[in-house]
Design an enzyme around this catalytic site. Sequence first.
Site, PDB file in Angstrom:
ATOM      1  N   GLY A  53      -5.578  27.888 -15.766  1.00 27.19           N
ATOM      2  CA  GLY A  53      -4.621  27.625 -14.313  1.00 27.19           C
ATOM      3  C   GLY A  53      -3.279  28.389 -14.373  1.00 27.19           C
ATOM      4  N   GLU A  54      -2.174  27.688 -14.421  1.00 21.77           N
ATOM      5  CA  GLU A  54      -0.872  28.278 -14.310  1.00 21.77           C
ATOM      6  C   GLU A  54      -0.215  27.593 -15.551  1.00 21.77           C
ATOM      7  OE1 GLU A  54       1.735  30.468 -14.125  1.00 21.77           O
ATOM      8  OE2 GLU A  54       0.205  30.839 -12.522  1.00 21.77           O
ATOM      9  N   CYS A  85      -7.466  30.365 -21.479  1.00 23.40           N
ATOM     10  CA  CYS A  85      -6.722  31.084 -20.531  1.00 23.40           C
ATOM     11  C   CYS A  85      -5.003  30.303 -20.354  1.00 23.40           C
ATOM     12  CB  CYS A  85      -7.153  31.147 -19.073  1.00 23.40           C
ATOM     13  SG  CYS A  85      -6.760  32.737 -18.423  1.00 23.40           S
ATOM     14  N   ARG A 112       0.843  36.793 -21.886  1.00 25.61           N
ATOM     15  CA  ARG A 112       0.442  36.354 -20.499  1.00 25.61           C
ATOM     16  C   ARG A 112       0.136  37.619 -19.706  1.00 25.61           C
ATOM     17  NH1 ARG A 112       4.466  33.147 -17.005  1.00 25.61           N
ATOM     18  NH2 ARG A 112       2.570  32.276 -15.850  1.00 25.61           N
ATOM     19  N   ILE A 141      -9.416  36.048 -15.729  1.00 28.27           N
ATOM     20  CA  ILE A 141      -8.686  35.861 -14.381  1.00 28.27           C
ATOM     21  C   ILE A 141      -7.277  35.882 -14.996  1.00 28.27           C
ATOM     22  CG2 ILE A 141      -8.330  34.513 -12.403  1.00 28.27           C
ATOM     23  CD1 ILE A 141     -11.048  33.152 -12.821  1.00 28.27           C
ATOM     24  N   ARG A 142      -6.380  36.849 -14.630  1.00 26.86           N
ATOM     25  CA  ARG A 142      -4.910  36.977 -15.007  1.00 26.86           C
ATOM     26  C   ARG A 142      -4.917  36.563 -16.219  1.00 26.86           C
ATOM     27  NH1 ARG A 142      -1.344  34.263 -11.846  1.00 26.86           N
ATOM     28  NH2 ARG A 142       0.279  35.809 -12.345  1.00 26.86           N
ATOM     29  N   HIS A 178     -12.610  32.193 -19.477  1.00 23.13           N
ATOM     30  CA  HIS A 178     -13.230  31.061 -19.016  1.00 23.13           C
ATOM     31  C   HIS A 178     -14.436  30.918 -19.175  1.00 23.13           C
ATOM     32  CE1 HIS A 178      -9.406  30.292 -16.395  1.00 23.13           C
ATOM     33  NE2 HIS A 178      -9.205  31.503 -16.353  1.00 23.13           N
ATOM     34  N   GLU A 180     -15.761  27.657 -18.890  1.00 20.95           N
ATOM     35  CA  GLU A 180     -16.261  26.860 -17.703  1.00 20.95           C
ATOM     36  C   GLU A 180     -16.689  27.253 -16.638  1.00 20.95           C
ATOM     37  OE1 GLU A 180     -13.130  27.786 -18.869  1.00 20.95           O
ATOM     38  OE2 GLU A 180     -11.805  27.693 -17.134  1.00 20.95           O
TER      39      GLU A 180
END
Length: 197
Positions: A53-54, A85, A112, A141-142, A178, A180
């Site tokens: 997430g963030e 992540c 990051r 993802i990033r 990820h 998941e």
Amino acid sequence: MTARTTKARVGVLALQGDFREHLEVLRALGATGSLVRRPEHLDLIDALVIPGGESTTIGKLAFQYGIIPKLRERAASGMPVWGTCAGAIFIARRVPGHPHPIADLMDVTVVRNAFGRQQESFELDLAIPSLGAVPFPGVFIRSPTITALGPNVVAMSSLPDGTVIAAREGRLLATSFHPELTRDLRFHEYFLGIPRD
Ligand code: GLN
């Protein structure tokens, strides 16, 4: 599926990010999954997943809700914790240039958004020997990377250029990618196989 797997009470930190996807996979594997949003929820589980997430938001909310001290206590007494992540950023001991709360559990440095703008999201077949010979679908993802590993940390997977993207320290796991978001359940199975008290 082992008896140990079916009995696992696994929490997913559900402050922000893709916690529902983790919960689905854990339940598909027979674990009792629950969402962790308050410190007292940590009393109800034997292992914890921290989703992607963030990391800024996850860190700030975890701090505000008072989750970090209790999480440190549980991890120090041997509860398995897996950060994916943003979760890997949150459990790292060192995150350069990240002036936000982190749980500071695992002896790694995590950078990051390490793949830069050109490669914000991509998929790559990964060699992860602990999961067997079949490559694991890596969804990035990033994503962060793990740039320094303390003496007790073992790299579980690296890219061809040597960049570490999965690591384990005792009962702590960090992955840049990820699992998941794939149909491959092996990484969650591996996590459920880590001894719990
Ligand atoms: N770039 C995000 C962060 O720094 C992590 C991305 C993710 O979890 N998919 O928090």
